[in-house]
Write an enzyme that holds these catalytic residues in place. Structure first.
Site, PDB file in Angstrom:
ATOM      1  N   TYR A 104       0.836  -1.194   0.000  1.00 59.21           N
ATOM      2  CA  TYR A 104       0.000   0.000   0.000  1.00 59.21           C
ATOM      3  C   TYR A 104       0.875   1.250   0.000  1.00 59.21           C
ATOM      4  CZ  TYR A 104      -3.555  -3.418   1.316  1.00 59.21           C
ATOM      5  OH  TYR A 104      -4.382  -4.508   1.348  1.00 59.21           O
ATOM      6  N   GLU A 161      -9.001 -11.830   8.167  1.00 58.53           N
ATOM      7  CA  GLU A 161      -8.525 -12.215   6.839  1.00 58.53           C
ATOM      8  C   GLU A 161      -9.668 -12.412   5.841  1.00 58.53           C
ATOM      9  OE1 GLU A 161      -5.258 -12.646   6.227  1.00 58.53           O
ATOM     10  OE2 GLU A 161      -4.245 -13.508   7.960  1.00 58.53           O
TER      11      GLU A 161
END
Length: 321
Positions: A104, A161
């Site tokens: 990111y 997750e």
């Protein structure tokens, strides 16, 4: 009796699934530097200010979650996991969480100014619903002191997750499915492929641990799992309404969250909880692990092959035989 230091022995299988997950994790290894994010500069310049602001925020939230999963979540589960092969798989997954967080930042470095990046990380630290989400998760990770704590950490990890990431994944998938921000969308696809594997593996470990408990303890733990789910979902909907405000997408994101919450419950061996209608087909298609872009000279797409790679199927995770 003196303590014996043991070495991991990969020459025999400790169970009927861990080595398969190791092999698949290794085949999927990737680095953000191998994806040409700069190809998104033109697309980025054509987005409206509110679209760029939302894109920054969803990736900022994902950065925080991956940071905590790599620094706190995976280590908390490793601390009470005695099997050395399983520790190795979890360790590899923890490394990939750190790579996800860094990916990111690679997008931020390419698309944003230093001032914008600083402002984004200030937002991460001050957004109440984002901080509360992490606090709820960390409360479980920091309470991993016995087998019940280990199970709850595993269950919470599966929620992270397989469910909590997806409010952040929605928008990049939504844009890339329309031909916008394709390279950054490829990073998200690579991360999705990893998270699918992580959720299934830790879900298997959680189910195994759950089956070790007495019936009364199972019932208590199941109630705790659902209680955390409801708290997380309530907060996640509020988070979604906050960051997706004014886009008209918040209801679609909520449906997507519930769809993935059902997937998380399935990974834990529980029945679906939510009725889900009309999941955005563009975003749903983005969950596929098939290749979306691949340039043999400059790009490692999510179909890049180190050795032999095949698309993941649900049947790949059936170890009953």
């Amino acid at each position: 009796m003196s303590f014996v230091n043991k070495a991991v022995n990969w020459n025999k299988e400790d169970d009927n699934f861990t080595q398969a997950f190791w092999n698949q994790n290794v085949k999927q290894f990737w680095l953000p530097e191998e994806v040409p994010i700069s190809k998104d500069l033109k697309s980025w310049s054509q987005l409206k200010d509110e679209e760029r602001n939302l894109y920054k925020k969803v990736l900022g939230g994902l950065t925080l979650l991956d940071t905590k999963q790599g620094n706190d979540g995976i280590p908390s589960m490793m601390s009470l996991t005695e099997d050395l092969q399983r520790k190795a798989v979890l360790s590899f997954m923890g490394t990939m969480e750190e790579i996800h967080a860094k990916s990111y930042s690679s997008i931020f470095t390419t698309l944003l100014s230093n001032i914008e990046i600083d402002e984004l990380f200030d937002w991460i630290e001050t957004e109440p619903t984002l901080q509360r989400k992490v606090d709820i998760v960390l409360k479980q990770y920091n309470n991993t002191n016995d087998d019940e704590g280990l199970y709850m950490a595993m269950a919470t990890s599966v929620f992270l997750e397989s469910f909590l990431f997806y409010s952040g994944f929605f928008y990049p998938l939504f844009l890339s499915g329309q031909g916008k921000m394709i390279a950054s969308g490829e990073v998200i696809s690579l991360i999705l492929r990893d998270e699918s594997l992580h959720g299934k593996y830790i879900g298997l470990l959680a189910q195994e641990k759950y089956n070790e408990f007495s019936n009364s303890t199972k019932e208590e733990l199941k109630n705790k799992v659902y209680k955390i789910l409801y708290i997380l979902m309530e907060n996640e909907i509020e988070y979604t309404k906050t960051i997706y405000s004014g886009t008209g997408l918040d209801i679609e994101v909520e449906n997507f969250l519930k769809y993935n919450a059902n997937q998380a419950l399935e990974n834990l061996g529980f029945a679906e909880e939510y009725t889900v209608d009309n999941v955005n087909p563009i975003v749903l298609n983005g969950l596929s692990t098939e290749t979306k872009m691949h340039d043999f000279f400059s790009t490692k797409g999510n179909g890049y092959q180190k050795g032999t790679y095949e698309e993941l199927q649900d049947s790949d995770f059936d170890f009953s035989n």
